[in-house]
Design a protein around this motif. Structure first.
Motif, PDB file in Angstrom:
ATOM      1  N   ARG A 197       0.825  -1.204   0.000  1.00  0.00           N
ATOM      2  CA  ARG A 197       0.000   0.000   0.000  1.00  0.00           C
ATOM      3  C   ARG A 197       0.861   1.256   0.000  1.00  0.00           C
ATOM      4  NH1 ARG A 197      -3.201  -1.886   3.482  1.00  0.00           N
ATOM      5  NH2 ARG A 197      -2.444  -0.868   5.362  1.00  0.00           N
ATOM      6  N   ALA A 198       1.935   1.225   0.809  1.00  0.00           N
ATOM      7  CA  ALA A 198       2.846   2.376   0.852  1.00  0.00           C
ATOM      8  C   ALA A 198       3.544   2.564  -0.485  1.00  0.00           C
ATOM      9  CB  ALA A 198       3.871   2.176   1.966  1.00  0.00           C
ATOM     10  N   TRP A 199       3.916   1.461  -1.127  1.00  0.00           N
ATOM     11  CA  TRP A 199       4.581   1.538  -2.427  1.00  0.00           C
ATOM     12  C   TRP A 199       3.650   2.100  -3.487  1.00  0.00           C
ATOM     13  CZ3 TRP A 199       3.775  -1.198  -7.114  1.00  0.00           C
ATOM     14  CH2 TRP A 199       4.783  -1.018  -8.058  1.00  0.00           C
ATOM     15  N   LEU A 200       2.381   1.637  -3.479  1.00  0.00           N
ATOM     16  CA  LEU A 200       1.403   2.158  -4.438  1.00  0.00           C
ATOM     17  C   LEU A 200       1.153   3.643  -4.226  1.00  0.00           C
ATOM     18  CD1 LEU A 200      -1.507  -0.438  -4.867  1.00  0.00           C
ATOM     19  CD2 LEU A 200       0.105   0.372  -6.596  1.00  0.00           C
ATOM     20  N   THR A 201       1.053   4.050  -2.956  1.00  0.00           N
ATOM     21  CA  THR A 201       0.806   5.454  -2.646  1.00  0.00           C
ATOM     22  C   THR A 201       1.925   6.337  -3.176  1.00  0.00           C
ATOM     23  OG1 THR A 201      -0.420   4.826  -0.648  1.00  0.00           O
ATOM     24  CG2 THR A 201       0.398   7.100  -0.781  1.00  0.00           C
ATOM     25  N   GLU A 202       3.153   5.859  -3.011  1.00  0.00           N
ATOM     26  CA  GLU A 202       4.301   6.634  -3.500  1.00  0.00           C
ATOM     27  C   GLU A 202       4.353   6.638  -5.022  1.00  0.00           C
ATOM     28  OE1 GLU A 202       9.207   6.647  -3.165  1.00  0.00           O
ATOM     29  OE2 GLU A 202       8.011   5.283  -1.930  1.00  0.00           O
ATOM     30  N   LEU A 203       4.076   5.477  -5.621  1.00  0.00           N
ATOM     31  CA  LEU A 203       4.159   5.356  -7.076  1.00  0.00           C
ATOM     32  C   LEU A 203       3.080   6.160  -7.785  1.00  0.00           C
ATOM     33  CD1 LEU A 203       5.433   3.843  -9.559  1.00  0.00           C
ATOM     34  CD2 LEU A 203       3.656   2.097  -9.199  1.00  0.00           C
ATOM     35  N   LEU A 204       1.869   6.155  -7.217  1.00  0.00           N
ATOM     36  CA  LEU A 204       0.719   6.738  -7.914  1.00  0.00           C
ATOM     37  C   LEU A 204       0.249   8.053  -7.300  1.00  0.00           C
ATOM     38  CD1 LEU A 204      -1.320   3.438  -8.413  1.00  0.00           C
ATOM     39  CD2 LEU A 204       0.142   4.592 -10.084  1.00  0.00           C
ATOM     40  N   ALA A 205       1.056   8.650  -6.460  1.00  0.00           N
ATOM     41  CA  ALA A 205       0.681   9.916  -5.831  1.00  0.00           C
ATOM     42  C   ALA A 205       0.347  10.956  -6.899  1.00  0.00           C
ATOM     43  CB  ALA A 205       1.820  10.416  -4.947  1.00  0.00           C
TER      44      ALA A 205
END
Length: 207
Positions: free
Chosen positions: A58-66
């Motif tokens: 979830r943290a990776w997605l948030t950073e990637l798709l911010a």
């Protein structure tokens, strides 16, 4: 029983007078394209859900798709719009008569086009509250539909004898029927609307 691959059609349940194809694409090509897109969407949706379920993912997605929340909503809208147009092509152009369970899935799918369209215009990531119930209901119905297509003996809900729910109009790649495609659309739409809310910095379950 029809065993043609990639197409399995039941002529007796097809409306008369329908050509079943566009000038530039026949039914076999169209069904293969729809099945491929559906499998791709479903795979991406499942991976997205898997990442959302893990704190690290979830943290990776948030950073990637911010900052891409609107793009995620656009993709979700595109998926349900494509699924809806595909169902209309199969019934109104090809002439396949929708069964009872097909109609229930349409009832869940078609409103998502409007709901996600409005959310996209407004940039409203809170739309997951309205998308998930419809997508979840549609996924349950389509999953049950797939089950009884492959195992008719487990059917719990009686359908019309003239238009049985156990018939597979299409069997692309040997297993992709119309409700399989629908289920992939529901998964993708649900996953991407939740992802849009998470990347906006809000945990949906904590709202």
């Amino acid at each position: 029983m029809c065993n043609e691959q990639p197409l399995c059609s039941y002529v007796k349940l097809t409306r008369p007078g329908r050509s079943g194809s566009f000038p530039f694409m026949n039914l076999a090509t169209a069904s293969t394209l729809m099945a491929t897109l559906a499998l791709l969407a479903g795979g991406i949706g499942l991976v997205t859900l898997g990442l959302l379920a893990l704190p690290g993912g979830r943290a990776w997605l948030t950073e990637l798709l911010a900052g891409q929340e609107r793009g995620l909503l656009a993709l979700a809208w595109l998926a349900v719009t494509t699924a809806s147009l595909g169902s209309l092509y199969l019934s109104e152009v090809v002439g396949f008569v929708p069964c009872l369970l097909c109609w229930y899935q349409r009832i869940a799918m078609y409103p998502l086009v409007v709901i996600l369209g409005v959310a996209l215009l407004l940039g409203d990531t809170r739309v997951w509250r309205y998308v998930l119930p419809l997508a979840g209901m549609g996924l349950l119905i389509s999953s049950y539909h797939v089950l009884i297509q492959f195992q008719p003996v487990v059917a719990l809900v009686p359908c019309s004898e003239e238009i049985p729910c156990t018939v597979r109009y299409l069997s692309v790649f040997g297993f992709v029927s119309i409700p399989v495609m629908a289920s992939m659309g529901f998964i993708f739409a649900g996953a991407f609307t939740v992802a849009a809310r998470v990347t906006a910095g809000v945990e949906p379950l904590e709202e």
